[in-house]
Scaffold this active site. Sequence first.
Site, PDB file in Angstrom:
ATOM      1  N   CYS A  46      57.760  21.058 -16.741  1.00 13.49           N
ATOM      2  CA  CYS A  46      56.864  21.570 -15.704  1.00 13.49           C
ATOM      3  C   CYS A  46      57.605  22.602 -14.848  1.00 13.49           C
ATOM      4  O   CYS A  46      58.829  22.732 -14.909  1.00 13.49           O
ATOM      5  CB  CYS A  46      56.358  20.380 -14.903  1.00 13.49           C
ATOM      6  SG  CYS A  46      55.352  20.755 -13.492  1.00 13.49           S
ATOM      7  N   HIS A  47      56.838  23.315 -14.024  1.00 10.13           N
ATOM      8  CA  HIS A  47      57.430  24.402 -13.237  1.00 10.13           C
ATOM      9  C   HIS A  47      58.515  23.965 -12.272  1.00 10.13           C
ATOM     10  O   HIS A  47      59.447  24.724 -12.014  1.00 10.13           O
ATOM     11  CB  HIS A  47      56.347  25.139 -12.467  1.00 10.13           C
ATOM     12  CG  HIS A  47      55.591  26.060 -13.349  1.00 10.13           C
ATOM     13  ND1 HIS A  47      56.035  27.322 -13.645  1.00 10.13           N
ATOM     14  CD2 HIS A  47      54.467  25.881 -14.058  1.00 10.13           C
ATOM     15  CE1 HIS A  47      55.193  27.890 -14.483  1.00 10.13           C
ATOM     16  NE2 HIS A  47      54.229  27.031 -14.752  1.00 10.13           N
ATOM     17  N   THR A  48      58.384  22.781 -11.730  1.00 13.71           N
ATOM     18  CA  THR A  48      59.381  22.338 -10.755  1.00 13.71           C
ATOM     19  C   THR A  48      60.750  22.162 -11.427  1.00 13.71           C
ATOM     20  O   THR A  48      61.787  22.401 -10.800  1.00 13.71           O
ATOM     21  CB  THR A  48      58.928  21.031 -10.078  1.00 13.71           C
ATOM     22  OG1 THR A  48      57.554  21.176  -9.751  1.00 13.71           O
ATOM     23  CG2 THR A  48      59.713  20.755  -8.820  1.00 13.71           C
ATOM     24  N   HIS A  68      60.148  15.293 -14.882  1.00 18.46           N
ATOM     25  CA  HIS A  68      59.361  14.405 -14.013  1.00 18.46           C
ATOM     26  C   HIS A  68      57.958  14.165 -14.551  1.00 18.46           C
ATOM     27  O   HIS A  68      57.068  13.799 -13.815  1.00 18.46           O
ATOM     28  CB  HIS A  68      59.294  14.994 -12.594  1.00 18.46           C
ATOM     29  CG  HIS A  68      58.566  16.302 -12.538  1.00 18.46           C
ATOM     30  ND1 HIS A  68      59.164  17.475 -12.927  1.00 18.46           N
ATOM     31  CD2 HIS A  68      57.304  16.608 -12.199  1.00 18.46           C
ATOM     32  CE1 HIS A  68      58.283  18.454 -12.803  1.00 18.46           C
ATOM     33  NE2 HIS A  68      57.144  17.951 -12.373  1.00 18.46           N
ATOM     34  N   GLU A  69      57.757  14.402 -15.860  1.00 18.99           N
ATOM     35  CA  GLU A  69      56.417  14.243 -16.441  1.00 18.99           C
ATOM     36  C   GLU A  69      56.583  13.401 -17.704  1.00 18.99           C
ATOM     37  O   GLU A  69      56.306  13.865 -18.811  1.00 18.99           O
ATOM     38  CB  GLU A  69      55.871  15.655 -16.766  1.00 18.99           C
ATOM     39  CG  GLU A  69      54.382  15.809 -16.629  1.00 18.99           C
ATOM     40  CD  GLU A  69      53.907  17.267 -16.825  1.00 18.99           C
ATOM     41  OE1 GLU A  69      53.178  17.765 -15.965  1.00 18.99           O
ATOM     42  OE2 GLU A  69      54.261  17.879 -17.840  1.00 18.99           O
ATOM     43  N   CYS A  98      55.153   2.438  -2.273  1.00 18.40           N
ATOM     44  CA  CYS A  98      55.815   1.182  -1.884  1.00 18.40           C
ATOM     45  C   CYS A  98      54.811   0.160  -1.353  1.00 18.40           C
ATOM     46  O   CYS A  98      55.088  -1.026  -1.313  1.00 18.40           O
ATOM     47  CB  CYS A  98      56.896   1.447  -0.839  1.00 18.40           C
ATOM     48  SG  CYS A  98      56.274   1.812   0.820  1.00 18.40           S
ATOM     49  N   CYS A 101      54.976   1.302   3.624  1.00 15.50           N
ATOM     50  CA  CYS A 101      55.245   2.297   4.667  1.00 15.50           C
ATOM     51  C   CYS A 101      53.930   2.748   5.298  1.00 15.50           C
ATOM     52  O   CYS A 101      52.850   2.486   4.771  1.00 15.50           O
ATOM     53  CB  CYS A 101      56.020   3.483   4.094  1.00 15.50           C
ATOM     54  SG  CYS A 101      55.061   4.603   3.059  1.00 15.50           S
ATOM     55  N   CYS A 104      51.755   4.746   2.929  1.00 13.56           N
ATOM     56  CA  CYS A 104      51.067   3.936   1.922  1.00 13.56           C
ATOM     57  C   CYS A 104      49.914   3.157   2.539  1.00 13.56           C
ATOM     58  O   CYS A 104      48.875   2.960   1.910  1.00 13.56           O
ATOM     59  CB  CYS A 104      52.044   2.971   1.253  1.00 13.56           C
ATOM     60  SG  CYS A 104      53.044   3.766  -0.027  1.00 13.56           S
ATOM     61  N   CYS A 112      54.002   8.508  -0.027  1.00 13.06           N
ATOM     62  CA  CYS A 112      54.923   7.412   0.319  1.00 13.06           C
ATOM     63  C   CYS A 112      56.290   7.987   0.699  1.00 13.06           C
ATOM     64  O   CYS A 112      56.838   8.833   0.004  1.00 13.06           O
ATOM     65  CB  CYS A 112      55.082   6.476  -0.879  1.00 13.06           C
ATOM     66  SG  CYS A 112      56.301   5.178  -0.628  1.00 13.06           S
ATOM     67  N   ARG A 116      62.126   8.785   0.197  1.00  8.79           N
ATOM     68  CA  ARG A 116      62.127  10.239   0.270  1.00  8.79           C
ATOM     69  C   ARG A 116      63.533  10.835   0.430  1.00  8.79           C
ATOM     70  O   ARG A 116      63.923  11.766  -0.259  1.00  8.79           O
ATOM     71  CB  ARG A 116      61.238  10.711   1.422  1.00  8.79           C
ATOM     72  CG  ARG A 116      60.738  12.131   1.260  1.00  8.79           C
ATOM     73  CD  ARG A 116      60.329  12.724   2.590  1.00  8.79           C
ATOM     74  NE  ARG A 116      61.475  12.969   3.439  1.00  8.79           N
ATOM     75  CZ  ARG A 116      62.260  14.031   3.356  1.00  8.79           C
ATOM     76  NH1 ARG A 116      62.016  14.951   2.456  1.00  8.79           N
ATOM     77  NH2 ARG A 116      63.297  14.174   4.146  1.00  8.79           N
ATOM     78  N   CYS A 175      52.243  14.367 -13.910  1.00 13.85           N
ATOM     79  CA  CYS A 175      52.291  15.498 -12.956  1.00 13.85           C
ATOM     80  C   CYS A 175      51.082  16.396 -13.076  1.00 13.85           C
ATOM     81  O   CYS A 175      50.075  16.185 -12.410  1.00 13.85           O
ATOM     82  CB  CYS A 175      53.592  16.293 -13.075  1.00 13.85           C
ATOM     83  SG  CYS A 175      53.669  17.637 -11.858  1.00 13.85           S
ATOM     84  N   ARG A 370      51.213  23.095 -21.922  1.00 16.95           N
ATOM     85  CA  ARG A 370      52.336  22.182 -21.821  1.00 16.95           C
ATOM     86  C   ARG A 370      53.020  22.069 -23.175  1.00 16.95           C
ATOM     87  O   ARG A 370      52.354  22.034 -24.210  1.00 16.95           O
ATOM     88  CB  ARG A 370      51.884  20.779 -21.405  1.00 16.95           C
ATOM     89  CG  ARG A 370      51.656  20.612 -19.909  1.00 16.95           C
ATOM     90  CD  ARG A 370      52.975  20.748 -19.153  1.00 16.95           C
ATOM     91  NE  ARG A 370      52.847  20.459 -17.739  1.00 16.95           N
ATOM     92  CZ  ARG A 370      52.575  21.365 -16.793  1.00 16.95           C
ATOM     93  NH1 ARG A 370      52.367  22.630 -17.127  1.00 16.95           N
ATOM     94  NH2 ARG A 370      52.522  21.011 -15.531  1.00 16.95           N
TER      95      ARG A 370
END
Length: 375
Positions: A46-48, A68-69, A98, A101, A104, A112, A116, A175, A370
């Site tokens: 992905c782009h990130t 992350h996908e 979680c 928090c 959430c 969440c 972080r 994602c 993709r």
Amino acid sequence: STKGQVITCKAAVAWEAKKPLTIEDIEVAPPGPGEVRIKVLSTGVCHTDAYTLDGFDPEGLFPCILGHEGGGIVESVGVGVTSVAEGDHVIPCYIPQCKECKFCKSTKTNLCQKVRTTQGAGVMPDGTKRFKCKGQELYHFMGTSTFSQYTVVAEISVAKVNESAPLEKVCLLGCGISTGYGAALNTAKVEAGSTCAVWGLGAVGLAVAMGCRQAGAAKIIGVDINADKFEVAKQFGVTDFVNPKDHEKPIQQVIVDMTDGGCDYTFECIGNVGTMRAALEACHKGWGQSVIIGVAASGQEISTRPFQLVTGRVWKGTAFGGWKSRDSVPKLVEDYMSKKLMVDEFVTFVKPLSDINTAFDLMHQGKALRTVIDM
Ligand code: APR
Ligand code: ZN
């Protein structure tokens, strides 16, 4: 069983910015308390990932394992883990849930905040790392690091999904597809009969179109400077096409003229602050809403005349389509299984891990919605 042992496996390591990934043998430590070790079977690119690899993220940390996908199977769990067990099929989530928090607990957000700080620092919630290569520790990325045959993630970052779902497809629900689809349904809450416009017909924009169609939109205008995107976009619900290159007038004016005063909903799926402005200004006076989904480069700022908002247009944004990850990803997988949600159509190419750099090239060339990496 490999439980409790260090696992040696292949991973695509990002040693430094602006260099291709290299496939290495890495060591993956067992999961600590509250952690889950996952055998990753498939991952999207992905782009990130590219943004960080290209050195544009000022907070990018190297060496690291991007990705992350992903989709995989739980290999083992750490002490105290109760929500998933060995053998479960899972999708790691870069926005955790979680359930404790204040974010959430709020129904208004999915952001969440529990891990972080550590996630942003490229480490597990206890501040340490689980990956080693050539004696050197590697940073984690987005709490997921799916470009490895095994990864370790926090339990709160794991969505358990239907085992009969093909992970080589539903990994994409980690994602891009979920992000676009949720932006239409959760963030904009598109209504039947609406007029919508989507800037950028990559995977994210097409997933937006799919969400708009699902909501019963009457017109879905696709805006892209790559005319090759128009044909494929039809199957995701795009009804009209506008190529800014074909027009002298500012594109917002073109859209306003086409739609009797502007759109009910517009979506920016490029990450360009110029098109973000155009998307806002293409909204109908009095009620039009524009949703920012694309991630602009670090330090960029958006602008428009405040009169645009005074006269009733609304500017919004979301991450991960507003979905509360662990609750929603399993439902999105079910929607895919019942054919309510398209996923297969987003997979343009499948490549082995050894070809992962090709997946980045195809993305940069705009040739792939993709590319899924078969680990
Ligand atoms: N005007 C119109 N279309 C544009 C413009 C522009 N100025 N610039 C780029 N595009 C089009 C590209 O031609 C491409 O079809 O936007 C599309 C973007 O699609 P992809 O590159 O495939 O990106 P995608 O994976 O859909 O992600 C979109 O969301 O993840 C975030 O910020 C990230 O840039 C990414 C965006
Ligand atoms: Zn939380």
